[in-house]
Design a protein around this motif. Sequence first.
Motif, mmCIF file in Angstrom:
data_model
loop_
_atom_site.group_PDB
_atom_site.id
_atom_site.type_symbol
_atom_site.label_atom_id
_atom_site.label_comp_id
_atom_site.label_asym_id
_atom_site.label_seq_id
_atom_site.Cartn_x
_atom_site.Cartn_y
_atom_site.Cartn_z
ATOM 1 N N MET A 1 0.787 -1.276 -0.193
ATOM 2 C CA MET A 1 0.338 0.072 -0.388
ATOM 3 C C MET A 1 0.992 1.200 0.134
ATOM 4 O O MET A 1 0.493 2.495 -0.913
ATOM 5 N N ILE A 2 2.038 1.428 1.181
ATOM 6 C CA ILE A 2 3.010 2.651 0.653
ATOM 7 C C ILE A 2 3.078 2.747 -0.549
ATOM 8 O O ILE A 2 3.638 4.234 -0.711
ATOM 9 N N ASP B 1 3.842 5.482 -5.514
ATOM 10 C CA ASP B 1 4.005 5.818 -6.347
ATOM 11 C C ASP B 1 3.666 6.854 -7.796
ATOM 12 O O ASP B 1 3.888 7.460 -8.449
ATOM 13 N N ALA B 2 1.836 6.815 -6.736
ATOM 14 C CA ALA B 2 1.072 8.023 -7.136
ATOM 15 C C ALA B 2 0.872 9.166 -7.393
ATOM 16 O O ALA B 2 0.950 9.828 -7.896
ATOM 17 N N GLY C 1 10.110 7.214 -9.996
ATOM 18 C CA GLY C 1 10.855 7.177 -9.785
ATOM 19 C C GLY C 1 11.101 7.784 -8.153
ATOM 20 O O GLY C 1 12.210 7.586 -7.185
ATOM 21 N N HIS C 2 10.222 7.975 -7.322
ATOM 22 C CA HIS C 2 10.738 8.148 -6.286
ATOM 23 C C HIS C 2 11.104 9.702 -5.841
ATOM 24 O O HIS C 2 12.309 9.336 -5.395
#
Length: 107
Positions: free
Chosen positions: A93-94, A99-100, A105-106
Amino acid sequence: MTLDSRGRIADGSVMKELQWTPGLRLNIRERRGLIVVSADIQGVFKVTKEGHVRLPAVVRQWCGLTAGDRVLIVAEPGSARLVVHPPAKLDEMITQTHDAVFGGGHE
Protein backbone atom coordinates in the motif's frame (compact mmCIF):
# COMPACT_ATOMS: atom_id res chain seq x y z
CA MET A 1 0.41 -4.11 17.53
CA THR A 2 2.60 -7.20 17.78
CA LEU A 3 1.17 -10.63 17.04
CA ASP A 4 2.00 -13.19 19.70
CA SER A 5 2.86 -16.87 19.17
CA ARG A 6 -0.81 -17.85 19.44
CA GLY A 7 -2.01 -15.30 16.90
CA ARG A 8 -3.83 -13.20 19.47
CA ILE A 9 -5.03 -9.67 19.01
CA ALA A 10 -5.22 -8.29 22.52
CA ASP A 11 -6.06 -4.63 22.10
CA GLY A 12 -8.75 -3.70 24.62
CA SER A 13 -9.44 -0.31 23.06
CA VAL A 14 -10.30 -1.93 19.71
CA MET A 15 -12.60 -4.47 21.36
CA LYS A 16 -14.30 -1.68 23.28
CA GLU A 17 -14.72 0.42 20.12
CA LEU A 18 -16.30 -2.56 18.34
CA GLN A 19 -18.34 -3.45 21.45
CA TRP A 20 -17.09 -7.03 21.18
CA THR A 21 -17.37 -9.07 24.36
CA PRO A 22 -16.13 -12.55 25.34
CA GLY A 23 -18.05 -15.32 23.62
CA LEU A 24 -19.10 -13.21 20.60
CA ARG A 25 -19.05 -15.40 17.49
CA LEU A 26 -16.76 -14.33 14.66
CA ASN A 27 -16.09 -15.07 11.03
CA ILE A 28 -12.39 -14.82 10.13
CA ARG A 29 -11.20 -14.88 6.53
CA GLU A 30 -8.42 -13.71 4.26
CA ARG A 31 -9.36 -11.21 1.58
CA ARG A 32 -6.77 -9.93 -0.89
CA GLY A 33 -3.96 -10.29 1.63
CA LEU A 34 -5.86 -8.72 4.53
CA ILE A 35 -7.44 -10.58 7.44
CA VAL A 36 -11.07 -9.64 7.95
CA VAL A 37 -12.74 -10.45 11.27
CA SER A 38 -16.50 -9.89 11.43
CA ALA A 39 -19.13 -10.41 14.09
CA ASP A 40 -21.30 -13.30 12.85
CA ILE A 41 -23.85 -15.25 14.90
CA GLN A 42 -23.02 -18.33 12.82
CA GLY A 43 -19.26 -17.82 13.06
CA VAL A 44 -16.99 -20.69 14.03
CA PHE A 45 -14.60 -18.53 16.07
CA LYS A 46 -15.23 -16.57 19.28
CA VAL A 47 -13.79 -13.68 21.24
CA THR A 48 -11.86 -15.41 24.03
CA LYS A 49 -12.86 -15.14 27.68
CA GLU A 50 -9.96 -12.68 28.07
CA GLY A 51 -11.44 -10.50 25.32
CA HIS A 52 -8.91 -11.39 22.61
CA VAL A 53 -9.33 -12.40 18.99
CA ARG A 54 -7.19 -15.38 18.04
CA LEU A 55 -6.28 -15.60 14.36
CA PRO A 56 -6.26 -19.22 13.16
CA ALA A 57 -2.89 -20.63 12.11
CA VAL A 58 -4.08 -21.31 8.56
CA VAL A 59 -5.10 -17.66 8.09
CA ARG A 60 -1.78 -16.45 9.51
CA GLN A 61 0.04 -18.78 7.10
CA TRP A 62 -1.94 -17.50 4.10
CA CYS A 63 -0.83 -13.97 4.98
CA GLY A 64 2.75 -14.91 5.89
CA LEU A 65 2.40 -13.88 9.54
CA THR A 66 4.62 -15.24 12.28
CA ALA A 67 4.94 -14.55 16.00
CA GLY A 68 6.42 -11.13 16.65
CA ASP A 69 5.19 -9.60 13.40
CA ARG A 70 3.80 -6.11 13.77
CA VAL A 71 0.41 -5.57 12.15
CA LEU A 72 -1.89 -2.61 11.71
CA ILE A 73 -5.38 -3.26 13.02
CA VAL A 74 -8.33 -1.12 11.97
CA ALA A 75 -11.68 -1.23 13.74
CA GLU A 76 -14.73 -0.49 11.62
CA PRO A 77 -17.56 -0.19 14.18
CA GLY A 78 -20.21 0.65 11.56
CA SER A 79 -19.53 -2.68 9.85
CA ALA A 80 -18.79 -4.63 13.08
CA ARG A 81 -15.50 -5.53 11.45
CA LEU A 82 -11.81 -5.63 12.33
CA VAL A 83 -9.26 -5.54 9.52
CA VAL A 84 -5.71 -6.79 10.10
CA HIS A 85 -3.05 -5.41 7.74
CA PRO A 86 0.03 -7.70 7.58
CA PRO A 87 3.47 -6.12 6.93
CA ALA A 88 3.59 -7.25 3.29
CA LYS A 89 0.25 -5.60 2.57
CA LEU A 90 1.36 -2.38 4.29
CA ASP A 91 4.52 -2.32 2.18
CA GLU A 92 2.42 -2.79 -0.96
CA MET A 93 0.00 0.00 0.00
CA ILE A 94 2.83 2.42 0.82
CA THR A 95 4.62 1.65 -2.45
CA GLN A 96 1.41 2.21 -4.45
CA THR A 97 0.75 5.49 -2.66
CA HIS A 98 4.30 6.73 -3.20
CA ASP A 99 4.17 5.73 -6.86
CA ALA A 100 0.92 7.69 -7.24
CA VAL A 101 2.29 10.75 -5.46
CA PHE A 102 5.89 10.76 -6.67
CA GLY A 103 5.74 8.69 -9.83
CA GLY A 104 7.67 5.45 -10.30
CA GLY A 105 11.04 7.13 -9.66
CA HIS A 106 10.43 8.24 -6.05
CA GLU A 107 12.02 11.65 -6.57
